[in-house]
Enzyme design. Structure first.
Site, PDB file in Angstrom:
ATOM      1  N   CYS A   1     -62.347 -73.794  41.845  1.00 28.72           N
ATOM      2  CA  CYS A   1     -63.574 -74.235  41.109  1.00 28.72           C
ATOM      3  C   CYS A   1     -64.717 -74.063  42.304  1.00 28.72           C
ATOM      4  O   CYS A   1     -64.484 -75.031  43.286  1.00 28.72           O
ATOM      5  CB  CYS A   1     -63.621 -75.079  40.618  1.00 28.72           C
TER       6      CYS A   1
ATOM      7  N   CYS B   1     -66.323 -77.423  42.990  1.00 29.15           N
ATOM      8  CA  CYS B   1     -66.068 -78.103  42.970  1.00 29.15           C
ATOM      9  C   CYS B   1     -66.653 -78.133  44.799  1.00 29.15           C
ATOM     10  O   CYS B   1     -67.166 -79.362  45.456  1.00 29.15           O
ATOM     11  CB  CYS B   1     -64.851 -78.636  42.527  1.00 29.15           C
TER      12      CYS B   1
ATOM     13  N   ASN C   1     -74.415 -73.823  28.749  1.00 27.03           N
ATOM     14  CA  ASN C   1     -73.230 -72.698  27.991  1.00 27.03           C
ATOM     15  C   ASN C   1     -71.983 -73.972  27.877  1.00 27.03           C
ATOM     16  O   ASN C   1     -71.251 -74.617  29.149  1.00 27.03           O
ATOM     17  CB  ASN C   1     -73.073 -71.817  28.535  1.00 27.03           C
TER      18      ASN C   1
ATOM     19  N   GLY D   1     -71.714 -68.276  26.538  1.00 28.45           N
ATOM     20  CA  GLY D   1     -71.870 -67.567  27.763  1.00 28.45           C
ATOM     21  C   GLY D   1     -71.616 -68.638  28.687  1.00 28.45           C
ATOM     22  O   GLY D   1     -71.657 -67.994  30.161  1.00 28.45           O
TER      23      GLY D   1
ATOM     24  N   THR E   1     -69.428 -69.163  31.954  1.00 25.96           N
ATOM     25  CA  THR E   1     -68.694 -68.120  33.385  1.00 25.96           C
ATOM     26  C   THR E   1     -67.822 -69.368  34.331  1.00 25.96           C
ATOM     27  O   THR E   1     -67.157 -68.880  34.813  1.00 25.96           O
ATOM     28  CB  THR E   1     -69.730 -67.514  33.722  1.00 25.96           C
TER      29      THR E   1
ATOM     30  N   HIS F   1     -66.740 -75.335  35.702  1.00 23.32           N
ATOM     31  CA  HIS F   1     -67.189 -76.389  35.607  1.00 23.32           C
ATOM     32  C   HIS F   1     -68.837 -76.948  35.132  1.00 23.32           C
ATOM     33  O   HIS F   1     -69.757 -77.043  35.021  1.00 23.32           O
ATOM     34  CB  HIS F   1     -67.596 -76.458  37.099  1.00 23.32           C
TER      35      HIS F   1
ATOM     36  N   HIS G   1     -72.155 -77.681  33.624  1.00 23.04           N
ATOM     37  CA  HIS G   1     -73.144 -77.973  34.421  1.00 23.04           C
ATOM     38  C   HIS G   1     -74.300 -77.361  33.342  1.00 23.04           C
ATOM     39  O   HIS G   1     -73.766 -77.020  32.266  1.00 23.04           O
ATOM     40  CB  HIS G   1     -73.791 -76.152  35.316  1.00 23.04           C
TER      41      HIS G   1
ATOM     42  N   HIS H   1     -78.441 -75.688  32.935  1.00 22.70           N
ATOM     43  CA  HIS H   1     -79.570 -74.981  33.637  1.00 22.70           C
ATOM     44  C   HIS H   1     -80.758 -75.841  33.518  1.00 22.70           C
ATOM     45  O   HIS H   1     -81.074 -75.973  32.384  1.00 22.70           O
ATOM     46  CB  HIS H   1     -79.079 -73.648  33.046  1.00 22.70           C
TER      47      HIS H   1
END
Ligand code: 5GP
Ligand code: ZN
Length: 157
Positions: free
Chosen positions: A7, A10, A89, A95, A97, A100, A102, A104
C-alpha cells in the site's frame, strides 16, 4: 496496527516514500496530493491501514475530520482559497483508486480551478422516500449495535 506492504499510503505513513507532509501525529498524517486538482490539495489519512471510510473505527474518523477541518481553514487563510470541498471515495464504483482510507481536502479558487462534481438531481417522486428511509434505518440499527459491541469490548481492555 494494520499495515499493507503493497500500500502506497502505508509506505508514505512510514516515510518509506517521501511526500509533502503538512500535519502529523501518532495516528493521522496529512500530505499534499502528488497530482493535485488545485493548489494545496491535501490528503488526510490514518497511519493504520483501513480499506476505506466504512472500515475505520469511529474515534479515528473523528480525528481525521478534525485535522481535515484545520487544513481547510489553513487553505482559506494561507492559500487564499475562496472555499473548499472535502470528500472521501468508497470503493472503485465511487472513484477510489488507492485502497487506504483518505480524505481529500481540496481548496477551491474559482469555477476553472480543476474541480468538477456533477450532481444530476432526479425529479421529486422518482423514489419512494419513506420506503428508502425505512431500508436505511434498518442498516443504521445494525451499525449502532456493532458500535455498542465495539465500545463494550473497548471498555473491557
Ligand atoms: P482516490 O481516487 O483513491 O480517492 O484518490 C487517490 C489520490 O491519491 C489521487 O488524487 C492521487 O493523485 C493520490 N496519490 C496516488 N499516489 C500518490 C503518491 O504516491 N503520493 C501522493 N502524495 N499522492 C498520491
Ligand atoms: Zn495502507
Amino acid at each position: 496496527m494494520n499495515y499493507d506492504d503493497n500500500c502506497i499510503f502505508c509506505k508514505i505513513g512510514r516515510k518509506e516514500i517521501t511526500s509533502a507532509i503538512v500535519y502529523e501525529d501518532d495516528e493521522v498524517l496529512a500530505f499534499l496530493d502528488v497530482n493535485p486538482v488545485s493548489k494545496g490539495h491535501t490528503l488526510v489519512v490514518t497511519k493504520e491501514h483501513f480499506k476505506n471510510f466504512n472500515e475505520v473505527p469511529k474515534n479515528l474518523i473523528s480525528k481525521v475530520f478534525s485535522v481535515a477541518q484545520m487544513i481547510s481553514q489553513a487553505q482559506i487563510m494561507e492559500l487564499h482559497a475562496a472555499g473548499c470541498n472535502i470528500l472521501t471515495n468508497i470503493n472503485e464504483a465511487a472513484g477510489q483508486t488507492v485502497m487506504h482510507f483518505h480524505v481529500h481536502v481540496i481548496p477551491r479558487y474559482d469555477q476553472t480551478d480543476g474541480f468538477n462534481l456533477d450532481f444530476t438531481p432526479k425529479a421529486i417522486g422518482t423514489f419512494n422516500l419513506p420506503i428508502v428511509a425505512g431500508d436505511l434505518k434498518k442498516g443504521l440499527s445494525v451499525s449502532y449495535t456493532h458500535l455498542r459491541a465495539h465500545e463494550t469490548r473497548h471498555d473491557l481492555v
